[in-house]
Design a protein around this motif. Structure first.
Motif, PDB file in Angstrom:
ATOM      1  N   ILE A   1       0.861  -1.182   0.000  1.00  0.00           N
ATOM      2  CA  ILE A   1       0.000   0.000   0.000  1.00  0.00           C
ATOM      3  C   ILE A   1       0.898   1.231   0.000  1.00  0.00           C
ATOM      4  N   LEU A   2       0.740   2.060  -1.024  1.00  0.00           N
ATOM      5  CA  LEU A   2       1.516   3.307  -1.100  1.00  0.00           C
ATOM      6  C   LEU A   2       1.025   4.257  -0.010  1.00  0.00           C
ATOM      7  N   ARG A   3       1.977   4.999   0.593  1.00  0.00           N
ATOM      8  CA  ARG A   3       3.354   5.027   0.212  1.00  0.00           C
ATOM      9  C   ARG A   3       4.262   4.353   1.229  1.00  0.00           C
ATOM     10  N   ALA A   4       3.830   4.287   2.516  1.00  0.00           N
ATOM     11  CA  ALA A   4       4.725   3.784   3.568  1.00  0.00           C
ATOM     12  C   ALA A   4       5.113   2.326   3.363  1.00  0.00           C
ATOM     13  N   GLY A   5       4.339   1.599   2.538  1.00  0.00           N
ATOM     14  CA  GLY A   5       4.636   0.191   2.332  1.00  0.00           C
ATOM     15  C   GLY A   5       5.869  -0.068   1.488  1.00  0.00           C
ATOM     16  N   LEU A   6       6.368   0.941   0.789  1.00  0.00           N
ATOM     17  CA  LEU A   6       7.417   0.685  -0.209  1.00  0.00           C
ATOM     18  C   LEU A   6       8.694   0.046   0.356  1.00  0.00           C
ATOM     19  N   PRO A   7       9.258   0.516   1.481  1.00  0.00           N
ATOM     20  CA  PRO A   7      10.489  -0.129   1.968  1.00  0.00           C
ATOM     21  C   PRO A   7      10.288  -1.607   2.353  1.00  0.00           C
ATOM     22  N   MET A   8       9.173  -1.926   3.025  1.00  0.00           N
ATOM     23  CA  MET A   8       8.937  -3.337   3.370  1.00  0.00           C
ATOM     24  C   MET A   8       8.729  -4.168   2.107  1.00  0.00           C
ATOM     25  N   TYR A   9       8.018  -3.581   1.144  1.00  0.00           N
ATOM     26  CA  TYR A   9       7.813  -4.255  -0.147  1.00  0.00           C
ATOM     27  C   TYR A   9       9.170  -4.613  -0.762  1.00  0.00           C
ATOM     28  N   GLN A  10      10.112  -3.669  -0.717  1.00  0.00           N
ATOM     29  CA  GLN A  10      11.446  -3.929  -1.270  1.00  0.00           C
ATOM     30  C   GLN A  10      12.131  -5.066  -0.518  1.00  0.00           C
ATOM     31  N   GLY A  11      11.948  -5.096   0.807  1.00  0.00           N
ATOM     32  CA  GLY A  11      12.533  -6.172   1.608  1.00  0.00           C
ATOM     33  C   GLY A  11      11.991  -7.532   1.192  1.00  0.00           C
ATOM     34  N   VAL A  12      10.677  -7.606   0.948  1.00  0.00           N
ATOM     35  CA  VAL A  12      10.076  -8.883   0.532  1.00  0.00           C
ATOM     36  C   VAL A  12      10.611  -9.287  -0.838  1.00  0.00           C
ATOM     37  N   LEU A  13      10.706  -8.294  -1.728  1.00  0.00           N
ATOM     38  CA  LEU A  13      11.204  -8.575  -3.086  1.00  0.00           C
ATOM     39  C   LEU A  13      12.682  -8.975  -3.074  1.00  0.00           C
ATOM     40  N   ASN A  14      13.438  -8.496  -2.081  1.00  0.00           N
ATOM     41  CA  ASN A  14      14.845  -8.916  -1.953  1.00  0.00           C
ATOM     42  C   ASN A  14      14.947 -10.417  -1.713  1.00  0.00           C
ATOM     43  N   VAL A  15      13.903 -10.985  -1.078  1.00  0.00           N
ATOM     44  CA  VAL A  15      13.924 -12.403  -0.721  1.00  0.00           C
ATOM     45  C   VAL A  15      13.337 -13.269  -1.842  1.00  0.00           C
ATOM     46  N   PHE A  16      12.244 -12.785  -2.451  1.00  0.00           N
ATOM     47  CA  PHE A  16      11.558 -13.579  -3.480  1.00  0.00           C
ATOM     48  C   PHE A  16      11.830 -12.964  -4.855  1.00  0.00           C
ATOM     49  N   ASP A  17      12.949 -13.386  -5.441  1.00  0.00           N
ATOM     50  CA  ASP A  17      13.457 -12.758  -6.666  1.00  0.00           C
ATOM     51  C   ASP A  17      12.468 -12.757  -7.829  1.00  0.00           C
TER      52      ASP A  17
ATOM     53  N   ILE B   1       1.381 -11.764  -1.025  1.00  0.00           N
ATOM     54  CA  ILE B   1       2.003 -11.191   0.172  1.00  0.00           C
ATOM     55  C   ILE B   1       1.653  -9.709   0.174  1.00  0.00           C
ATOM     56  N   LEU B   2       1.008  -9.245   1.246  1.00  0.00           N
ATOM     57  CA  LEU B   2       0.620  -7.834   1.344  1.00  0.00           C
ATOM     58  C   LEU B   2       1.408  -7.203   2.487  1.00  0.00           C
ATOM     59  N   ALA B   3       2.340  -6.312   2.138  1.00  0.00           N
ATOM     60  CA  ALA B   3       3.249  -5.734   3.137  1.00  0.00           C
ATOM     61  C   ALA B   3       2.905  -4.272   3.385  1.00  0.00           C
ATOM     62  N   ASP B   4       2.712  -3.919   4.647  1.00  0.00           N
ATOM     63  CA  ASP B   4       2.437  -2.533   5.039  1.00  0.00           C
ATOM     64  C   ASP B   4       2.976  -2.373   6.469  1.00  0.00           C
ATOM     65  N   PRO B   5       3.797  -1.368   6.753  1.00  0.00           N
ATOM     66  CA  PRO B   5       4.467  -1.349   8.065  1.00  0.00           C
ATOM     67  C   PRO B   5       3.541  -1.219   9.259  1.00  0.00           C
ATOM     68  N   MET B   6       2.433  -0.465   9.116  1.00  0.00           N
ATOM     69  CA  MET B   6       1.592  -0.182  10.273  1.00  0.00           C
ATOM     70  C   MET B   6       0.208  -0.798  10.089  1.00  0.00           C
ATOM     71  N   LEU B   7      -0.194  -1.623  11.033  1.00  0.00           N
ATOM     72  CA  LEU B   7      -1.553  -2.177  11.048  1.00  0.00           C
ATOM     73  C   LEU B   7      -2.216  -1.588  12.286  1.00  0.00           C
ATOM     74  N   ALA B   8      -2.935  -0.482  12.088  1.00  0.00           N
ATOM     75  CA  ALA B   8      -3.491   0.269  13.232  1.00  0.00           C
ATOM     76  C   ALA B   8      -4.939  -0.141  13.461  1.00  0.00           C
ATOM     77  N   THR B   9      -5.891   0.482  12.725  1.00  0.00           N
ATOM     78  CA  THR B   9      -7.277   0.006  12.820  1.00  0.00           C
ATOM     79  C   THR B   9      -7.474  -1.259  11.988  1.00  0.00           C
ATOM     80  N   GLY B  10      -6.623  -1.441  10.983  1.00  0.00           N
ATOM     81  CA  GLY B  10      -6.775  -2.573  10.054  1.00  0.00           C
ATOM     82  C   GLY B  10      -7.653  -2.241   8.858  1.00  0.00           C
ATOM     83  N   LYS B  11      -8.190  -1.017   8.828  1.00  0.00           N
ATOM     84  CA  LYS B  11      -9.125  -0.673   7.741  1.00  0.00           C
ATOM     85  C   LYS B  11      -8.413  -0.549   6.397  1.00  0.00           C
TER      86      LYS B  11
END
Ligand SMILES: O=P(O)(O)OC[C@H]1O[C@H](OP(=O)(O)OP(=O)(O)O)[C@H](O)[C@@H]1O
Ligand SMILES: O=c1cc[nH]c(=O)[nH]1
Length: 217
Positions: free
Chosen positions: A80-96, A133-143
């Motif tokens: 989820i843009l935009r805060a998700g981008l760094p974690m997304y990159q981390g996941v992509l580093n693992v699953f080429d 795989i859905l990566a987003d750094p903060m899961l607050a309300t979950g909405k």
């Protein structure tokens, strides 16, 4: 339909990265903040890789044959843009070889304490039978997460959805577990006890998007 793995429930190096994400004296180093989110994405990806389907392969070395295995599942890494981008990159580093998908959304309060989510863009390939795989750094309300997933599921029915978050509120975890209706697993760095009246996670780390990229209008 869902279960939860929490990275900092046992002692491991992830707590170093999570501490740096939270620490007011360290988190303002933007490059380090993004890199720590990327590293959490990498560690959670390694953990979830243990649950994927594998097939046997023989690898030819210069001196013989090594019987091994490789990931059989077709993976789609989404964020989820935009805060998700760094974690997304981390996941992509693992699953080429994974495909990617993107959702653009943001939280707005419309003058009340009730968080509203505005979703403006969903882009992915066909998700039928895939492992999403859905990566987003903060899961607050979950909405945000459930709305993003609803958008993505218009593009097909995945075999399984792995949800990755660096920090979650307990309420966010409960909300997702109660409302998700696809086979799924939550992979969380740390679960915090509360949220404030603006739905920020307490103690949390503040605003992840702003810390990654600067304040937005
Ligand atoms: O669980 P929720 O209460 O829905 O909150 C979580 C959302 O908040 C953050 O994004 P934000 O809306 O701040 O946007 P940004 O990434 O553009 O900064 C975060 O990246 C999640 O997407
Ligand atoms: O605590 C929170 C909640 C949502 N988004 C953030 O960036 N931080």
């Amino acid at each position: 339909m869902s279960n939860t793995f929490i990275l900092n429930q046992e002692a491991n190096v992830a707590s170093t990265y999570i501490n740096e994400l939270r620490d007011v004296n360290i988190q303002t180093d933007r490059a380090r903040f993004r890199r720590n989110l990327e590293r959490i994405g990498e560690l959670l990806s390694y953990e979830l890789s243990k649950t994927l389907d594998y097939e046997s392969v023989d690898i030819t070395t210069p001196l013989g044959t090594s019987p091994s295995r490789r990931v059989k599942d077709e993976l789609v890494v989404t964020t989820i843009l935009r805060a998700g981008l760094p974690m997304y990159q981390g996941v992509l580093n693992v699953f080429d070889h994974a495909d990617s998908g993107f959702v653009a959304s943001y939280r707005s309060s419309s003058g009340t304490d009730e968080v509203e989510i505005n979703m403006e863009y969903v882009a992915s390939g066909n998700l039928d039978g895939k492992v999403v795989i859905l990566a987003d750094p903060m899961l607050a309300t979950g909405k945000s997460l459930l709305l993003a997933l609803e958008g993505l599921l218009k593009n097909g029915t995945p075999k399984h959805v792995h949800i990755l978050a660096a920090i979650s509120s307990q309420q966010g975890v409960d909300y997702v577990l109660e409302n998700i209706n696809v086979p799924s697993t939550l992979w969380i760095g740390a679960v915090d006890p509360e949220m404030n009246d603006k739905s920020y996670i307490i103690p949390g780390l503040g605003d992840a998007g702003d810390l990654c990229f600067g304040e937005k209008l």
